[in-house]
Design an enzyme around this catalytic site. Sequence first.
Site, PDB file in Angstrom:
ATOM      1  N   ARG A  82       0.861  -1.181   0.000  1.00 16.91           N
ATOM      2  CA  ARG A  82       0.000   0.000   0.000  1.00 16.91           C
ATOM      3  C   ARG A  82       0.894   1.226   0.000  1.00 16.91           C
ATOM      4  O   ARG A  82       1.669   1.438   0.926  1.00 16.91           O
ATOM      5  CB  ARG A  82      -0.927   0.009   1.222  1.00 16.91           C
ATOM      6  CG  ARG A  82      -1.763   1.275   1.323  1.00 16.91           C
ATOM      7  CD  ARG A  82      -2.659   1.299   2.557  1.00 16.91           C
ATOM      8  NE  ARG A  82      -3.389   2.571   2.633  1.00 16.91           N
ATOM      9  CZ  ARG A  82      -3.251   3.452   3.623  1.00 16.91           C
ATOM     10  NH1 ARG A  82      -2.437   3.197   4.629  1.00 16.91           N
ATOM     11  NH2 ARG A  82      -3.922   4.577   3.597  1.00 16.91           N
ATOM     12  N   HIS A 126      -2.441  11.084   0.510  1.00 19.89           N
ATOM     13  CA  HIS A 126      -1.979  10.830   1.893  1.00 19.89           C
ATOM     14  C   HIS A 126      -1.313  12.099   2.405  1.00 19.89           C
ATOM     15  O   HIS A 126      -0.125  12.138   2.697  1.00 19.89           O
ATOM     16  CB  HIS A 126      -1.012   9.636   1.912  1.00 19.89           C
ATOM     17  CG  HIS A 126      -0.834   9.023   3.273  1.00 19.89           C
ATOM     18  ND1 HIS A 126      -0.997   7.670   3.535  1.00 19.89           N
ATOM     19  CD2 HIS A 126      -0.482   9.579   4.445  1.00 19.89           C
ATOM     20  CE1 HIS A 126      -0.737   7.438   4.821  1.00 19.89           C
ATOM     21  NE2 HIS A 126      -0.435   8.570   5.392  1.00 19.89           N
ATOM     22  N   GLU A 171      -7.400   8.982   5.845  1.00 17.48           N
ATOM     23  CA  GLU A 171      -7.712   9.583   7.146  1.00 17.48           C
ATOM     24  C   GLU A 171      -8.194  11.037   7.091  1.00 17.48           C
ATOM     25  O   GLU A 171      -7.492  11.983   7.508  1.00 17.48           O
ATOM     26  CB  GLU A 171      -6.506   9.481   8.083  1.00 17.48           C
ATOM     27  CG  GLU A 171      -6.097   8.053   8.314  1.00 17.48           C
ATOM     28  CD  GLU A 171      -5.039   7.934   9.375  1.00 17.48           C
ATOM     29  OE1 GLU A 171      -4.356   8.914   9.695  1.00 17.48           O
ATOM     30  OE2 GLU A 171      -4.882   6.820   9.906  1.00 17.48           O
ATOM     31  N   ASN A 296      -7.338   2.257   9.626  1.00 17.94           N
ATOM     32  CA  ASN A 296      -6.018   2.458  10.235  1.00 17.94           C
ATOM     33  C   ASN A 296      -6.204   2.428  11.735  1.00 17.94           C
ATOM     34  O   ASN A 296      -6.993   3.227  12.270  1.00 17.94           O
ATOM     35  CB  ASN A 296      -5.424   3.806   9.805  1.00 17.94           C
ATOM     36  CG  ASN A 296      -5.009   3.811   8.344  1.00 17.94           C
ATOM     37  OD1 ASN A 296      -5.079   2.788   7.668  1.00 17.94           O
ATOM     38  ND2 ASN A 296      -4.565   4.956   7.852  1.00 17.94           N
ATOM     39  N   TYR A 298      -4.378   1.854  15.682  1.00 15.99           N
ATOM     40  CA  TYR A 298      -3.168   1.820  16.511  1.00 15.99           C
ATOM     41  C   TYR A 298      -3.443   1.592  17.979  1.00 15.99           C
ATOM     42  O   TYR A 298      -2.672   0.936  18.679  1.00 15.99           O
ATOM     43  CB  TYR A 298      -2.367   3.107  16.324  1.00 15.99           C
ATOM     44  CG  TYR A 298      -1.763   3.204  14.957  1.00 15.99           C
ATOM     45  CD1 TYR A 298      -2.507   3.682  13.871  1.00 15.99           C
ATOM     46  CD2 TYR A 298      -0.465   2.752  14.707  1.00 15.99           C
ATOM     47  CE1 TYR A 298      -1.973   3.736  12.602  1.00 15.99           C
ATOM     48  CE2 TYR A 298       0.080   2.807  13.440  1.00 15.99           C
ATOM     49  CZ  TYR A 298      -0.679   3.295  12.397  1.00 15.99           C
ATOM     50  OH  TYR A 298      -0.153   3.345  11.125  1.00 15.99           O
ATOM     51  N   GLU A 357      -3.535   0.061   8.016  1.00 11.49           N
ATOM     52  CA  GLU A 357      -2.366   0.420   8.824  1.00 11.49           C
ATOM     53  C   GLU A 357      -2.520  -0.135  10.238  1.00 11.49           C
ATOM     54  O   GLU A 357      -3.613  -0.049  10.798  1.00 11.49           O
ATOM     55  CB  GLU A 357      -2.192   1.943   8.967  1.00 11.49           C
ATOM     56  CG  GLU A 357      -1.679   2.642   7.752  1.00 11.49           C
ATOM     57  CD  GLU A 357      -1.502   4.142   8.000  1.00 11.49           C
ATOM     58  OE1 GLU A 357      -1.272   4.548   9.147  1.00 11.49           O
ATOM     59  OE2 GLU A 357      -1.664   4.910   7.030  1.00 11.49           O
TER      60      GLU A 357
HETATM   61  C1  GI1 Z   1      -3.712   8.858  14.831  1.00 13.66           C
HETATM   62  O1  GI1 Z   1      -3.320   7.566  14.402  1.00 13.66           O
HETATM   63  C2  GI1 Z   1      -3.633   7.379  13.054  1.00 13.66           C
HETATM   64  O2  GI1 Z   1      -4.458   6.293  12.855  1.00 13.66           O
HETATM   65  C3  GI1 Z   1      -2.420   7.249  12.222  1.00 13.66           C
HETATM   66  C4  GI1 Z   1      -1.167   6.761  12.539  1.00 13.66           C
HETATM   67  N1  GI1 Z   1      -0.432   6.902  11.409  1.00 13.66           N
HETATM   68  C5  GI1 Z   1      -1.213   7.467  10.446  1.00 13.66           C
HETATM   69  N2  GI1 Z   1      -2.428   7.650  10.953  1.00 13.66           N
HETATM   70  C6  GI1 Z   1      -0.771   7.888   9.085  1.00 13.66           C
HETATM   71  O3  GI1 Z   1      -1.622   7.338   8.085  1.00 13.66           O
HETATM   72  C7  GI1 Z   1       0.687   7.548   8.840  1.00 13.66           C
HETATM   73  O4  GI1 Z   1       1.149   8.398   7.808  1.00 13.66           O
HETATM   74  C8  GI1 Z   1       1.492   7.683  10.152  1.00 13.66           C
HETATM   75  O5  GI1 Z   1       2.869   7.554   9.930  1.00 13.66           O
HETATM   76  C9  GI1 Z   1       0.984   6.595  11.124  1.00 13.66           C
HETATM   77  C10 GI1 Z   1       1.794   6.512  12.421  1.00 13.66           C
HETATM   78  O6  GI1 Z   1       1.566   7.653  13.193  1.00 13.66           O
END
Ligand code: GI1
Length: 453
Positions: A82, A126, A171, A296, A298, A357
């Site tokens: 991706r 992005h 996002e 995405n 985390y 992600e």
């Molecule tokens: C706030 O967390 C988000 O889901 C998020 C985390 N992240 C992202 N979005 C972005 O899509 C990436 O470009 C970042 O590098 C990556 C790591 O921070």
Amino acid sequence: MTSKNTGNYRFPEGFLWGAATAAYQIEGSSMADGAGASIWDRFSHTPGMMLNGDTGDVACDHYNRWREDIDLMTRLNLQAYRFSVSWSRVMPEGRGRINDQGLAFYDRLIDGLLEKGIEPLCTLYHWDLPAALDDRGGWLNPDIADWFADYGQVLFEKFKGRVKTWGTINEPWVIVDGGYLHGALAPGHKSAFEAMIAGHNVLRAHGAAVKRFREVGEGQIGIVLNIEPKYPASDKPEDEAARKRAEAQMNRWFLDPLMGRGYPEELKDVYGEAYREFPQEDFDLIATPTDWMGLNWYTRSVPENAPDAWPVRARPVKQIQHAHTETGWEVYPPALTDTLVWLHEQTGGKLPLMVTENGSAWYDPPHAIDGRIQDPMRVDYLKNHLKALHDAIGKGVDIRGYMAWSLLDNLEWSLGYSKRFGITHVNFLTQERTIKDSGLLYAEVIKTHGEVL
Ligand SMILES: CO[C@H](O)c1c[n+]2c([nH]1)[C@H](O)[C@@H](O)[C@H](O)[C@H]2CO
């Protein structure tokens, strides 16, 4: 030694394993070969905006090392990759003129991936808006919906038959909350009034691109959302109200209109006089049906009522009982299962999902030691989140794939190179790549369809 289990974490046949990156974070050479500047070229060169004054001028030098990085992907057993296209590399002014050299870079990359049997998953946007469009108002200018659809058409037609899976926008929430509400990300604005307008135009642009794709494109198209589940800090009514505001402002602001539900009611309470209504025809465009949705993911958060925390009036309570990553994010894998089940319900179970992600930042040394990068925390995070993902599949959620964030250590936006998310280490002095222990595990997960977990 990882014991071979009874295969109770075997993933479905055809499950797509890959890794993800983004143009400005890895490519470097952002102004090479006729490319135009993006808002991140400007932002990263604005004093005080970037930790340590880091910029994306070189990054992982992927613009020159893309062949080496495709070889890396094959060593990782990746089935998919991706990546995002830099809009201003392809259209230097963001509209009109096409820069053939910029388009040629992605042409070579996509052919290189296909030659190795790696499926390209292409994200149109992005975060790196052409600076020339920002000069025309950027996401605040309603014309951007047509500019974006025109840009999408260039890629849909150029890569027809080679790219089968497209993502429109990565996002919307981060683009707007970071770039227009709090100002931590490019273009660095701080206005709730602008945030409402920019957010609406991001959604309109998505809808316009999907419509254009239906006219000229081929394959599947969807959007990628970040969802961070909000758990109650207590059973106090004010904390539940705060949780609902936080959930509406981050997780439903964009999801609800995409699902044809319009903006969540709580947004009026969050944005007050900055909240505004929009014509129904906009919402019809925004809800243009798509083929899949990216998640995405985390971490989760546990918000409590916080009247001083503008504009959501909610503040996360640190969950000290669990580990936290270098970015301060709690490690809580069960919340990934909960989010996938929630998203499945919110989308009516009709949209195939993909985890586009997932990953974690931990301290890694600046260079390999004896040719190795040991990253036990990232190994643990990866294992437990893949198990949580598998649990969601077991609960009936239609999840088609998983893209590890990230293929490479890269520019973590305004945090510069201080946060390493890669399953592959990058020595930013030499550009040497070293697959980390987490990458070696991931390669084994892919090879065994998850049974090694
Ligand atoms: C706030 O967390 C988000 O889901 C998020 C985390 N992240 C992202 N979005 C972005 O899509 C990436 O470009 C970042 O590098 C990556 C790591 O921070």
